[in-house]
Design a protein around this motif. Structure first.
Motif, PDB file in Angstrom:
ATOM      1  N   ALA A 294       0.839  -1.204   0.000  1.00  0.00           N
ATOM      2  CA  ALA A 294       0.000   0.000   0.000  1.00  0.00           C
ATOM      3  C   ALA A 294       0.871   1.249   0.000  1.00  0.00           C
ATOM      4  O   ALA A 294       1.928   1.282   0.633  1.00  0.00           O
ATOM      5  CB  ALA A 294      -0.924  -0.009   1.211  1.00  0.00           C
ATOM      6  N   GLN A 295       0.436   2.258  -0.747  1.00  0.00           N
ATOM      7  CA  GLN A 295       1.089   3.567  -0.863  1.00  0.00           C
ATOM      8  C   GLN A 295       2.350   3.555  -1.735  1.00  0.00           C
ATOM      9  O   GLN A 295       2.979   4.596  -1.907  1.00  0.00           O
ATOM     10  CB  GLN A 295       1.404   4.163   0.515  1.00  0.00           C
ATOM     11  CG  GLN A 295       0.203   4.278   1.438  1.00  0.00           C
ATOM     12  CD  GLN A 295      -0.934   5.104   0.832  1.00  0.00           C
ATOM     13  OE1 GLN A 295      -0.695   6.083   0.157  1.00  0.00           O
ATOM     14  NE2 GLN A 295      -2.170   4.671   1.088  1.00  0.00           N
ATOM     15  N   ASP A 296       2.732   2.413  -2.284  1.00  0.00           N
ATOM     16  CA  ASP A 296       3.852   2.393  -3.238  1.00  0.00           C
ATOM     17  C   ASP A 296       3.455   3.155  -4.500  1.00  0.00           C
ATOM     18  O   ASP A 296       2.272   3.185  -4.889  1.00  0.00           O
ATOM     19  CB  ASP A 296       4.218   0.960  -3.619  1.00  0.00           C
ATOM     20  CG  ASP A 296       5.051   0.267  -2.555  1.00  0.00           C
ATOM     21  OD1 ASP A 296       5.445   0.945  -1.586  1.00  0.00           O
ATOM     22  OD2 ASP A 296       5.308  -0.941  -2.702  1.00  0.00           O
ATOM     23  N   LEU A 297       4.438   3.761  -5.140  1.00  0.00           N
ATOM     24  CA  LEU A 297       4.200   4.478  -6.396  1.00  0.00           C
ATOM     25  C   LEU A 297       4.683   3.620  -7.557  1.00  0.00           C
ATOM     26  O   LEU A 297       5.831   3.166  -7.569  1.00  0.00           O
ATOM     27  CB  LEU A 297       4.934   5.819  -6.397  1.00  0.00           C
ATOM     28  CG  LEU A 297       4.634   6.752  -7.574  1.00  0.00           C
ATOM     29  CD1 LEU A 297       3.158   7.148  -7.587  1.00  0.00           C
ATOM     30  CD2 LEU A 297       5.524   7.995  -7.496  1.00  0.00           C
ATOM     31  N   LEU A 298       3.794   3.395  -8.538  1.00  0.00           N
ATOM     32  CA  LEU A 298       4.085   2.524  -9.677  1.00  0.00           C
ATOM     33  C   LEU A 298       4.112   3.326 -10.974  1.00  0.00           C
ATOM     34  O   LEU A 298       3.266   4.197 -11.195  1.00  0.00           O
ATOM     35  CB  LEU A 298       3.030   1.412  -9.802  1.00  0.00           C
ATOM     36  CG  LEU A 298       2.718   0.590  -8.539  1.00  0.00           C
ATOM     37  CD1 LEU A 298       1.631  -0.436  -8.851  1.00  0.00           C
ATOM     38  CD2 LEU A 298       3.964  -0.093  -8.009  1.00  0.00           C
ATOM     39  N   GLU A 299       5.094   3.011 -11.814  1.00  0.00           N
ATOM     40  CA  GLU A 299       5.139   3.553 -13.174  1.00  0.00           C
ATOM     41  C   GLU A 299       4.739   2.435 -14.134  1.00  0.00           C
ATOM     42  O   GLU A 299       5.420   1.408 -14.204  1.00  0.00           O
ATOM     43  CB  GLU A 299       6.546   4.062 -13.518  1.00  0.00           C
ATOM     44  CG  GLU A 299       7.064   5.169 -12.608  1.00  0.00           C
ATOM     45  CD  GLU A 299       6.271   6.451 -12.776  1.00  0.00           C
ATOM     46  OE1 GLU A 299       5.667   6.648 -13.853  1.00  0.00           O
ATOM     47  OE2 GLU A 299       6.260   7.272 -11.828  1.00  0.00           O
ATOM     48  N   ILE A 300       3.612   2.637 -14.856  1.00  0.00           N
ATOM     49  CA  ILE A 300       3.074   1.603 -15.736  1.00  0.00           C
ATOM     50  C   ILE A 300       3.088   2.116 -17.173  1.00  0.00           C
ATOM     51  O   ILE A 300       2.567   3.203 -17.462  1.00  0.00           O
ATOM     52  CB  ILE A 300       1.642   1.209 -15.322  1.00  0.00           C
ATOM     53  CG1 ILE A 300       1.653   0.668 -13.880  1.00  0.00           C
ATOM     54  CG2 ILE A 300       1.060   0.169 -16.271  1.00  0.00           C
ATOM     55  CD1 ILE A 300       0.289   0.364 -13.327  1.00  0.00           C
ATOM     56  N   LYS A 301       3.683   1.323 -18.052  1.00  0.00           N
ATOM     57  CA  LYS A 301       3.747   1.671 -19.473  1.00  0.00           C
ATOM     58  C   LYS A 301       3.124   0.554 -20.297  1.00  0.00           C
ATOM     59  O   LYS A 301       3.416  -0.621 -20.089  1.00  0.00           O
ATOM     60  CB  LYS A 301       5.189   1.892 -19.914  1.00  0.00           C
ATOM     61  CG  LYS A 301       5.852   3.114 -19.293  1.00  0.00           C
ATOM     62  CD  LYS A 301       7.261   3.297 -19.828  1.00  0.00           C
ATOM     63  CE  LYS A 301       7.923   4.527 -19.215  1.00  0.00           C
ATOM     64  NZ  LYS A 301       9.319   4.697 -19.725  1.00  0.00           N
ATOM     65  N   VAL A 302       2.259   0.955 -21.254  1.00  0.00           N
ATOM     66  CA  VAL A 302       1.689   0.017 -22.218  1.00  0.00           C
ATOM     67  C   VAL A 302       2.265   0.398 -23.580  1.00  0.00           C
ATOM     68  O   VAL A 302       1.943   1.462 -24.120  1.00  0.00           O
ATOM     69  CB  VAL A 302       0.146   0.081 -22.235  1.00  0.00           C
ATOM     70  CG1 VAL A 302      -0.409  -0.934 -23.235  1.00  0.00           C
ATOM     71  CG2 VAL A 302      -0.411  -0.166 -20.835  1.00  0.00           C
ATOM     72  N   PHE A 303       3.130  -0.426 -24.135  1.00  0.00           N
ATOM     73  CA  PHE A 303       3.896  -0.048 -25.320  1.00  0.00           C
ATOM     74  C   PHE A 303       3.006   0.139 -26.554  1.00  0.00           C
ATOM     75  O   PHE A 303       3.309   0.947 -27.428  1.00  0.00           O
ATOM     76  CB  PHE A 303       4.983  -1.090 -25.605  1.00  0.00           C
ATOM     77  CG  PHE A 303       6.034  -1.147 -24.532  1.00  0.00           C
ATOM     78  CD1 PHE A 303       7.037  -0.201 -24.495  1.00  0.00           C
ATOM     79  CD2 PHE A 303       6.006  -2.126 -23.547  1.00  0.00           C
ATOM     80  CE1 PHE A 303       8.019  -0.233 -23.506  1.00  0.00           C
ATOM     81  CE2 PHE A 303       6.966  -2.163 -22.566  1.00  0.00           C
ATOM     82  CZ  PHE A 303       7.976  -1.219 -22.538  1.00  0.00           C
ATOM     83  N   GLU A 304       1.893  -0.578 -26.634  1.00  0.00           N
ATOM     84  CA  GLU A 304       1.010  -0.474 -27.797  1.00  0.00           C
ATOM     85  C   GLU A 304       0.008   0.673 -27.664  1.00  0.00           C
ATOM     86  O   GLU A 304      -0.725   0.969 -28.617  1.00  0.00           O
ATOM     87  CB  GLU A 304       0.246  -1.796 -28.003  1.00  0.00           C
ATOM     88  CG  GLU A 304       1.106  -2.967 -28.462  1.00  0.00           C
ATOM     89  CD  GLU A 304       1.938  -3.555 -27.338  1.00  0.00           C
ATOM     90  OE1 GLU A 304       2.869  -4.313 -27.629  1.00  0.00           O
ATOM     91  OE2 GLU A 304       1.635  -3.249 -26.146  1.00  0.00           O
ATOM     92  N   ALA A 305      -0.077   1.282 -26.483  1.00  0.00           N
ATOM     93  CA  ALA A 305      -1.046   2.373 -26.271  1.00  0.00           C
ATOM     94  C   ALA A 305      -0.469   3.340 -25.252  1.00  0.00           C
ATOM     95  O   ALA A 305      -0.703   3.211 -24.037  1.00  0.00           O
ATOM     96  CB  ALA A 305      -2.390   1.815 -25.799  1.00  0.00           C
ATOM     97  N   ALA A 306       0.273   4.349 -25.744  1.00  0.00           N
ATOM     98  CA  ALA A 306       0.947   5.281 -24.855  1.00  0.00           C
ATOM     99  C   ALA A 306      -0.021   6.085 -24.005  1.00  0.00           C
ATOM    100  O   ALA A 306       0.341   6.556 -22.913  1.00  0.00           O
ATOM    101  CB  ALA A 306       1.824   6.222 -25.681  1.00  0.00           C
ATOM    102  N   ASP A 307      -1.264   6.248 -24.500  1.00  0.00           N
ATOM    103  CA  ASP A 307      -2.231   7.015 -23.716  1.00  0.00           C
ATOM    104  C   ASP A 307      -2.659   6.287 -22.444  1.00  0.00           C
ATOM    105  O   ASP A 307      -3.314   6.881 -21.565  1.00  0.00           O
ATOM    106  CB  ASP A 307      -3.462   7.341 -24.572  1.00  0.00           C
ATOM    107  CG  ASP A 307      -4.106   6.085 -25.135  1.00  0.00           C
ATOM    108  OD1 ASP A 307      -3.361   5.131 -25.482  1.00  0.00           O
ATOM    109  OD2 ASP A 307      -5.346   6.049 -25.210  1.00  0.00           O
ATOM    110  N   LEU A 308      -2.310   5.017 -22.312  1.00  0.00           N
ATOM    111  CA  LEU A 308      -2.619   4.257 -21.096  1.00  0.00           C
ATOM    112  C   LEU A 308      -1.482   4.313 -20.073  1.00  0.00           C
ATOM    113  O   LEU A 308      -1.632   3.768 -18.967  1.00  0.00           O
ATOM    114  CB  LEU A 308      -2.920   2.791 -21.435  1.00  0.00           C
ATOM    115  CG  LEU A 308      -4.186   2.538 -22.261  1.00  0.00           C
ATOM    116  CD1 LEU A 308      -4.335   1.047 -22.560  1.00  0.00           C
ATOM    117  CD2 LEU A 308      -5.424   3.066 -21.540  1.00  0.00           C
ATOM    118  N   ASN A 309      -0.373   4.924 -20.439  1.00  0.00           N
ATOM    119  CA  ASN A 309       0.740   5.019 -19.488  1.00  0.00           C
ATOM    120  C   ASN A 309       0.313   5.817 -18.263  1.00  0.00           C
ATOM    121  O   ASN A 309      -0.321   6.861 -18.381  1.00  0.00           O
ATOM    122  CB  ASN A 309       1.955   5.671 -20.142  1.00  0.00           C
ATOM    123  CG  ASN A 309       2.530   4.803 -21.250  1.00  0.00           C
ATOM    124  OD1 ASN A 309       2.165   3.639 -21.398  1.00  0.00           O
ATOM    125  ND2 ASN A 309       3.437   5.370 -22.033  1.00  0.00           N
TER     126      ASN A 309
END
Length: 383
Positions: A78-93
């Protein structure tokens, strides 16, 4: 005549040496039962404090060596910060912080349980869910900030409790946080992966439904497997790691000083203690080993045998029966046990082996009371 004496002198010397050898052998055979230690070597003395000191020294020496594989296995909290990238859809990053209940909110499919998973497991879960919307999604998950998380230490430690920690911790560090092992601690430590997270999240999400391809509250997707429903998740909830502290001390291998993650529970099971008091050379408590049974003769060997004033045929085992407050006394004849004329009784945790003194004519109950009160001041040894 002097010449004859000189000729017979070698024979007389040999005779004297032979008599000395016979006398020495006889004395040794008489003293052997008294020592009750067939190996001829005294067990190494190591009190609980000695053991804790060795663990603390090893913790310090291993402080800078955390294997990369263990870092990769860090479980999100809980409270961790995550960086999420979707290579096929940059608008979902997204840059997302895990909620107090362990969830993140992701476009297209809403809340996703992230706490309790590794970054790779969350990556696999997101790819699995995105298959409904794109052909071959590729997701990257990075834990960019690790916040303070609870880790519980329970069982036979001096200060059990829940500890708020930041970053990666090892099993030795958590034992140190609990101020070391208690006297009755065994050599094994069990790390129950995510058990604390599962309990907290189950309480906070008791109304959430399970079964639509999402992970159930607080449970981790099996490592290296794509998410496949709640059955696999329930199986992974039972994951635990067993660490033998004696093996860790002997090898000093940092690989055995396993990492403890947010929400893990570190359990130090009690092993039990057998006490030997009275007319023995080293009275004390002796920690039981999980894979070895303790008998009267083994306990006497650990106590380094009897004193010259002991009364072998009046010894007894003082035992507390489960569910009963009263003590039960079991008479034993150490002389017959030593000679093989009586069986060697097994001992149970908290048993007291009491060997009385020939010079004091104590009544039975007074001797037992003295034995019971004596154990509070005894050192406890690990062997």
């Amino acid at each position: 005549m002097p010449r004859l004496l000189r000729k017979g002198r070698p024979f007389l010397v040999a005779l004297v040496v032979l008599r000395l050898l016979v006398s020495s052998s006889a004395l040794h055979s008489q003293a052997a039962p008294q020592s009750i230690n067939p190996s001829g070597q005294n067990p190494p003395e190591q009190t609980t404090e000695d053991y804790n000191q060795r663990l603390e020294e090893l913790r310090r020496s291993l402080a800078s060596s955390t294997p990369e594989s263990q870092v990769a296995d860090y479980r999100i909290g809980a409270q961790d910060l995550l960086e999420i990238k979707v290579f096929e859809a940059a608008d979902l990053n997204r840059s997302l912080r895990v909620s107090a209940s362990g969830e993140i909110s992701f476009p297209l499919f809403g809340s996703v349980q992230a706490a309790g998973l590794t970054a790779q497991e969350l990556q696999a879960l997101l790819e699995f869910k995105l298959h409904k919307y794109m052909k071959d999604p590729h997701v990257d998950v990075l834990v960019s900030s690790v916040e303070s998380h609870p880790i519980s230490v329970v069982g036979a430690v001096k200060k059990p409790g829940v500890f708020q920690v930041r970053g990666l911790k090892t099993v030795l560090e958590m034992i140190s946080s609990a101020e070391g092992l208690a006297d009755d601690a065994g050599d094994d430590v069990i790390i129950m992966r995510g058990a604390g997270l599962r309990t907290a999240f189950a309480q906070g999400n008791s109304q959430e439904q399970v079964g639509s391809g999402q992970s159930s509250p607080g449970e981790a997707t099996p490592a290296r497997d794509a998410p496949s429903g709640s059955d696999d998740l329930n199986a992974s909830a039972k994951e635990s790691v067993r660490v033998n502290l004696k093996d860790l001390l002997e090898t000093g291998n940092p690989r055995f000083n396993v990492t403890v993650y947010p929400g893990d529970i570190v359990n130090v099971p009690k092993s039990g203690i057998v006490y030997v008091v009275g007319e023995v050379k080293k009275p004390g408590g002796f920690v039981l080993k999980s894979n070895e049974k303790m008998t009267v003769l083994k306990a006497m060997a650990l106590a380094e045998g009897l004193t010259p004033t002991s009364v072998k045929n009046r010894a007894r085992i003082i035992r507390t029966d489960a569910g009963a407050a009263e003590k039960v006394e079991i008479p034993i004849d150490l002389g017959k046990i030593l000679d093989g004329k009586a069986p060697d009784p097994d001992l149970k945790p908290a048993d007291i082996v009491f060997v009385p003194n020939s010079t004091g004519k104590y009544a039975a109950y007074r001797g037992s009371e003295a034995a019971i009160s004596a154990i509070t001041s005894l050192l406890v040894f690990r062997w």
